[in-house]
Design an enzyme around this catalytic site. Structure first.
Site, PDB file in Angstrom:
ATOM      1  N   GLU A 246      38.318  52.464  31.588  1.00  0.00           N
ATOM      2  CA  GLU A 246      37.788  51.188  32.086  1.00  0.00           C
ATOM      3  C   GLU A 246      36.291  51.339  32.269  1.00  0.00           C
ATOM      4  OE1 GLU A 246      39.578  49.857  35.747  1.00  0.00           O
ATOM      5  OE2 GLU A 246      41.623  50.052  34.984  1.00  0.00           O
TER       6      GLU A 246
ATOM      7  N   GLU B 233      45.401  55.065  37.916  1.00  0.00           N
ATOM      8  CA  GLU B 233      44.611  55.681  38.996  1.00  0.00           C
ATOM      9  C   GLU B 233      45.516  56.171  40.128  1.00  0.00           C
ATOM     10  OE1 GLU B 233      41.591  52.813  40.109  1.00  0.00           O
ATOM     11  OE2 GLU B 233      40.412  53.312  38.334  1.00  0.00           O
TER      12      GLU B 233
END
Ligand SMILES: *[C@@H]1O[C@H](CO)[C@@H](O)[C@H](O)[C@H]1NC(C)=O
Ligand SMILES: *[C@@H]1O[C@H](CO)[C@@H](O)[C@H](O)[C@H]1NC(C)=O
Ligand SMILES: *[C@@H]1O[C@H](CO)[C@@H](O)[C@H](O)[C@H]1NC(C)=O
Ligand SMILES: *[C@@H]1O[C@H](CO)[C@@H](O)[C@H](O)[C@H]1NC(C)=O
Ligand SMILES: *[C@@H]1O[C@H](CO)[C@@H](O)[C@H](O)[C@H]1NC(C)=O
Length: 479
Positions: A265, A120
């Site tokens: 995720e 991220e």
């Protein structure tokens, strides 16, 4: 006869090389915990639950080599703090691939399929600090993979948070990449397109609910009970579909028509917030697995979707800057025991997943408040210390240890967590004479006072700053 055989052979080959062949179950395994289970224990647990893909957040050589010969597909990770050196120095990328990939690729070695470069990296909270380094690091790792002859089998990608795209009017078709990183995203996407790399996105309906009090609760789940969102003739009944299709629209707008999307995720936490509990986690996962079992995908991304659950186990040392729930994403507890019934196959069977086997715990010893309530002067400082260096997130409103019922029990919980996280070090159960070690189980039926795992690895405390904050919050709410 011969043509028949050829046909069968072709059908078989087509099955083998079809990119959309039946996806398995993937999980993330993060290790930011005071004690972690052995990789061999994890592998048995994955096999028992028919989980066949694992995503790691680094590429620790010792851990990765356990996966050799297991058939489990491994995604290696490159942490964000390595991006700069890999971006600036191609030799570093070459060394990285040599040590962390090539060494595992002997006959019967580790099935490495993806390298997740950064994690991220464009998250708004990082203030742009990885924007310049992510793409060059990706290119260097891919080049090193190509040179080492692995480029066809192993692809680089970068797990992105869903905050890299946004939709002004809350319909997927209004989706677009965030303006501050749009040019970077285009570069990266074109590069993925040339290399046949997938795009990884992390999707969190829980966070939508957490961040927006007005978010329609049912839209986070898959039961079809939310008021649908209409968009160009498509009726969206859950956030997962809407979010993924917002990504598809964002891609289309920058000229990417077809690219494999992997959900890097997805999951639901069980403590640390009123909406983080076992009941809602069960509802979320059961809906999700049922949906995955249909293999229908989303309206704009039909078909099977590859995904990685977040997460396999709880991690009691994760930063709680985003929220106290951060340490409770596990489908399994810290010790690999299941928290709630869930059927990974999506058949809706109400049975517990298979827990980790052969777990060795430390002594049956707990650290508790010594019971002298006459003089509480020293309590606040010691409690604050225990919570900041340990983990008090389960004491939150709505969490399993919130209703312990007495100040003493609250203090004991905090002391015990610290003591266990310090591997039951006798020195860690002192608190200026306020604490004592006992052999009677201090747990209640709702609230577990855990016992540390044996084989504890000592880890440095990295998130002290944010934990101190949590400690103070708990402290202030008690006095
Ligand atoms: C291999 O990966 C580990 C863990 O992520 C890292 O610490 C190490 O520096 C890497 N090796 C090289 C040569 O870059
Ligand atoms: C980003 O900026 C905010 C506000 O200036 C600051 O509090 C935070 O620590 C910064 N985060 C990083 C990762 O630099
Ligand atoms: C309470 O304990 C503190 C610290 O040991 C001590 O300084 C203080 O005098 C005590 N107060 C009473 C009323 O005993
Ligand atoms: C125990 O701590 C929690 C979390 O700070 C708080 O909500 C609760 O009221 C406390 N219980 C007692 C009896 O002080
Ligand atoms: C302590 O008690 C709890 C609740 O009854 C139980 O789940 C846990 O296994 C017990 N711990 C040990 C070490 O016996």
């Amino acid at each position: 006869m011969d043509s028949m055989r050829v046909l069968i052979k072709w059908a078989f080959l087509a099955f083998l090389i079809s990119p959309n062949l039946v996806q398995g179950i993937g999980v993330n395994w993060g290790t930011q915990a005071s004690q972690n289970m052995q990789p061999s224990t994890i592998i048995q647990m994955l096999k028992d639950n028919k989980i066949d893909q694992i995503k790691l957040f680094d590429s620790d050589h010792w851990t990765v080599k356990f996966f050799a010969g297991t058939g489990i597909e491994v995604m290696l990770g490159v942490p964000n703090n390595h991006l700069a050196e890999l971006a600036n120095d191609y030799d570093k990328a070459k060394d990285w691939v040599k040590e962390n990939v090539t060494k595992h690729l002997y006959n019967g070695g580790v099935k490495i399929k993806y390298i997740a470069v950064g994690n991220e990296p464009f998250l708004k909270a990082y203030n742009g600090s990885n924007i310049k380094t992510t793409f060059p690091a990706l290119k260097n790792i891919q080049k090193a993979l190509d040179e080492a002859g692995h480029g066809d089998k192993i692809k680089v990608t970068t797990p992105q948070n869903a905050d890299v795209y946004e939709s002004g009017s809350n319909v997927p078709s209004a989706g677009n990449f965030r303006s501050d990183i749009k040019e970077n995203m285009i570069q990266i996407l074109k590069f993925f397109e040339e290399n046949n790399s997938p795009f990884l996105v992390n999707i969190y309906p829980f966070l939508s609910l957490y961040n927006n009090p007005g978010f329609p609760m049912e839209f986070a789940f898959f039961d079809g009970d939310a008021k649908p969102v209409q968009d160009k003739g498509i009726s969206y009944t859950n956030m997962f579909d809407a979010n993924l299709d917002t990504l598809v629209w964002s891609m289309r707008k920058v000229g990417i028509q077809k690219m494999k999307i992997i959900v890097g995720e997805i999951g639901w936490p069980t403590e640390g917030h009123v909406k983080a509990n076992v009941k809602l986690a069960k509802k979320f996962y059961n809906g999700f697995f049922k949906k995955m079992a249909t293999k229908k995908g989303t309206p704009l991304y039909p078909g099977d979707i590859e995904y990685y659950l977040f997460s396999l186990t709880d991690e009691n040392q994760k930063s709680i800057a985003p929220g106290d729930f951060e340490r409770h994403w596990g489908v399994f507890r810290y010790d690999g025991q299941p928290k709630f019934p869930v059927d990974f196959t999506g058949q809706g069977n109400d049975k517990m997943p298979i827990g980790a086997k052969g777990i060795k715990y430390m002594e049956k010893e707990w650290c508790v408040f010594n019971g002298d309530m006459k003089n509480m002067t020293l309590v606040p400082d010691n409690l604050g210390y225990a919570c900041s260096m340990g983990d008090c997130t389960a004491l939150n409103y709505g969490s399993s240890c919130n209703k312990l019922g007495s100040v003493q029990a609250n203090i004991s919980y905090a002391f015990n967590m610290y003591f266990q996280m310090q591997n039951q070090d006798v020195e860690a159960c002192n608190f200026q004479g306020l604490a004592k070690i006992v052999k009677t189980n201090a747990s209640t039926s709702e609230c577990l006072f855990p016992i540390a795992l044996e084989s504890a690895g000592t880890k440095l405390w990295m998130q002290t700053g944010t934990s101190i904050l949590a400690g103070l919050v708990v402290l202030l709410s008690m006095f």
